[in-house]
Design an enzyme around this catalytic site. Structure first.
Site, mmCIF file in Angstrom:
data_model
loop_
_atom_site.group_PDB
_atom_site.id
_atom_site.type_symbol
_atom_site.label_atom_id
_atom_site.label_comp_id
_atom_site.label_asym_id
_atom_site.label_seq_id
_atom_site.Cartn_x
_atom_site.Cartn_y
_atom_site.Cartn_z
ATOM 1 N N GLY A 13 57.101 21.553 -24.101
ATOM 2 C CA GLY A 13 57.155 22.613 -25.104
ATOM 3 C C GLY A 13 58.546 22.701 -25.702
ATOM 4 O O GLY A 13 59.016 23.780 -26.070
ATOM 5 N N GLY A 16 59.276 24.568 -29.022
ATOM 6 C CA GLY A 16 59.031 26.006 -29.128
ATOM 7 C C GLY A 16 60.315 26.810 -28.986
ATOM 8 O O GLY A 16 61.378 26.283 -28.652
ATOM 9 N N LYS A 17 60.197 28.110 -29.202
ATOM 10 C CA LYS A 17 61.390 28.965 -29.171
ATOM 11 C C LYS A 17 62.031 28.985 -27.794
ATOM 12 O O LYS A 17 63.257 28.909 -27.663
ATOM 13 C CB LYS A 17 61.013 30.375 -29.629
ATOM 14 C CG LYS A 17 60.619 30.435 -31.105
ATOM 15 C CD LYS A 17 60.172 31.829 -31.521
ATOM 16 C CE LYS A 17 59.754 31.841 -32.991
ATOM 17 N NZ LYS A 17 59.255 33.173 -33.412
ATOM 18 N N MET A 18 61.221 29.115 -26.742
ATOM 19 C CA MET A 18 61.778 29.084 -25.393
ATOM 20 C C MET A 18 62.192 27.674 -25.010
ATOM 21 O O MET A 18 63.229 27.472 -24.367
ATOM 22 C CB MET A 18 60.759 29.628 -24.395
ATOM 23 C CG MET A 18 60.654 31.143 -24.391
ATOM 24 S SD MET A 18 62.181 31.964 -23.872
ATOM 25 C CE MET A 18 62.268 31.456 -22.163
ATOM 26 N N GLY A 108 57.101 28.866 -16.999
ATOM 27 C CA GLY A 108 57.265 30.157 -17.649
ATOM 28 C C GLY A 108 56.055 30.552 -18.466
ATOM 29 O O GLY A 108 55.965 31.682 -18.944
ATOM 30 N N THR A 109 55.119 29.626 -18.640
ATOM 31 C CA THR A 109 53.890 29.922 -19.364
ATOM 32 C C THR A 109 53.007 30.834 -18.523
ATOM 33 O O THR A 109 52.787 30.577 -17.346
ATOM 34 C CB THR A 109 53.121 28.625 -19.671
ATOM 35 O OG1 THR A 109 54.005 27.697 -20.298
ATOM 36 C CG2 THR A 109 51.931 28.894 -20.577
ATOM 37 N N HIS A 164 55.099 42.420 -27.285
ATOM 38 C CA HIS A 164 55.548 41.054 -27.519
ATOM 39 C C HIS A 164 55.337 40.667 -28.978
ATOM 40 O O HIS A 164 54.618 41.336 -29.721
ATOM 41 C CB HIS A 164 54.794 40.068 -26.624
ATOM 42 C CG HIS A 164 55.281 40.035 -25.219
ATOM 43 N ND1 HIS A 164 54.940 40.985 -24.284
ATOM 44 C CD2 HIS A 164 56.096 39.159 -24.582
ATOM 45 C CE1 HIS A 164 55.521 40.697 -23.127
ATOM 46 N NE2 HIS A 164 56.223 39.599 -23.280
ATOM 47 N N HIS A 165 55.959 39.564 -29.356
ATOM 48 C CA HIS A 165 55.776 38.993 -30.692
ATOM 49 C C HIS A 165 54.304 38.604 -30.884
ATOM 50 O O HIS A 165 53.566 38.397 -29.910
ATOM 51 C CB HIS A 165 56.673 37.772 -30.853
ATOM 52 C CG HIS A 165 56.493 36.743 -29.772
ATOM 53 N ND1 HIS A 165 55.541 35.746 -29.830
ATOM 54 C CD2 HIS A 165 57.133 36.573 -28.585
ATOM 55 C CE1 HIS A 165 55.602 35.005 -28.748
ATOM 56 N NE2 HIS A 165 56.564 35.488 -27.967
ATOM 57 N N LYS A 168 52.277 35.429 -29.230
ATOM 58 C CA LYS A 168 51.936 35.313 -27.813
ATOM 59 C C LYS A 168 50.429 35.267 -27.668
ATOM 60 O O LYS A 168 49.712 36.128 -28.193
ATOM 61 C CB LYS A 168 52.516 36.492 -27.021
ATOM 62 C CG LYS A 168 52.265 36.399 -25.520
ATOM 63 C CD LYS A 168 53.038 37.467 -24.767
ATOM 64 C CE LYS A 168 52.741 37.427 -23.280
ATOM 65 N NZ LYS A 168 53.049 36.104 -22.668
ATOM 66 N N GLY A 174 51.895 38.229 -18.500
ATOM 67 C CA GLY A 174 51.988 37.927 -17.081
ATOM 68 C C GLY A 174 52.929 38.864 -16.356
ATOM 69 O O GLY A 174 52.706 39.224 -15.191
#
Length: 275
Positions: A13, A16-18, A108-109, A164-165, A168, A174
């Site tokens: 990923g 992606g942002k993270m 982290g997902t 959240h944004h 998501k 979670g």
């Protein structure tokens, strides 16, 4: 004795942002090396992971070849680590594949089912491969959860609001589910009814987690990740809130998890377990 070789890290990923933040953090860590970067988005395939992340060229092209990257990580002198920030629909298969290759997942997902988590725990234990599932990498969130546990001894009414944004994919978050689980472990029933409620619109009162704890989810552009735990009693309200203003706040927890996952041989759930 400290390992003389840097920890090889593959970021799943990476576009992606993270994922971009993880690429930057790993690239700047003296005891780690970015071995590979994976993303399914065609927009990023072949591009330099460092340039996509905004930290300069790292000569690591982003690829969508997941298993070949795991095979490469498995051949390193130091056990490889897979950091996964992808999508709830794909994370289970990715983590299971990593364990099969002997690559240590740091995940982290969120959005995996309890059954999937149980299966991964059994698989990691059988393979003696460390795996960390971390709903939230923020130290501040760990402190909020600890404060909520303390408060729950004195309050019988509590509700959780997570914000959240709007990109998501899973709800509730979670982190909110984990917070509710922690409170439920106190061994008491929360929110005893005082009236026969009637929802005029389904879901108006949120979802009901363990022990009567309600969770409300908000999704809006402009948000990153936020959570409130609100306790109520006659004459008083006690509110705990954690706000994220920049994703860099998660990186100390991510780097700590990469180091710690090499020291365990089973699945561990939650950042608080390794602090």
């Amino acid at each position: 004795m400290a390992n003389q070789y840097p920890i090889p890290v593959v970021v799943n990923g990476a576009g992606g942002k993270m994922g971009r933040e993880v690429v930057k953090a790993v690239a700047s860590a003296s005891d780690m090396t970015l071995l590979g970067a994976i993303d399914r988005n065609p927009e990023y395939i072949g591009k330099d992971a460092g340039e996509v992340a905004g930290c300069g060229a790292l000569e690591i092209p982003i690829t969508n070849e997941f298993e070949p990257m795991l095979a490469m990580a498995a051949q390193e002198r130091t056990p490889g680590v897979l950091v996964d920030f992808t999508h709830p629909k794909t994370v289970y298969d990715s983590v299971r594949s990593a364990i099969a290759y002997g690559v240590r997942p740091v995940v982290g997902t969120t959005g995996m089912s309890p059954e999937q988590l149980q299966d991964l725990a059994a698989f990691a234990d059988k393979a003696s491969v460390g795996c960390l599932i971390i709903p939230n990498f923020s130290i501040g969130m760990v402190l909020l959860q600890q404060a909520a546990i303390s408060a729950s001894r004195y309050f019988d009414h509590v509700e959780i609001i997570e914000l959240h944004h709007n990109q998501k994919a899973d709800a509730p978050s979670g982190t909110a589910i984990q917070t509710a689980q922690m409170l439920a472990e106190m061994g008491k029933q929360f929110n005893p009814p005082s009236v026969n409620e009637e929802e005029k619109l389904a879901g108006a009162r949120g979802s009901v987690a363990l022990e009567g704890i309600r969770i409300h989810s908000i999704r809006l552009p402009g948000l990153i990740a936020h959570q409130e735990v609100i306790f109520g009693a006659p004459g008083q309200v006690y509110t705990l809130r954690h706000d994220t203003s920049d994703r860099s706040c998660y990186m100390p927890g991510v780097l700590l998890s990469i180091r710690k996952v090499l020291q365990i041989q089973s699945l561990v759930y939650g950042l608080e377990k390794i602090l």
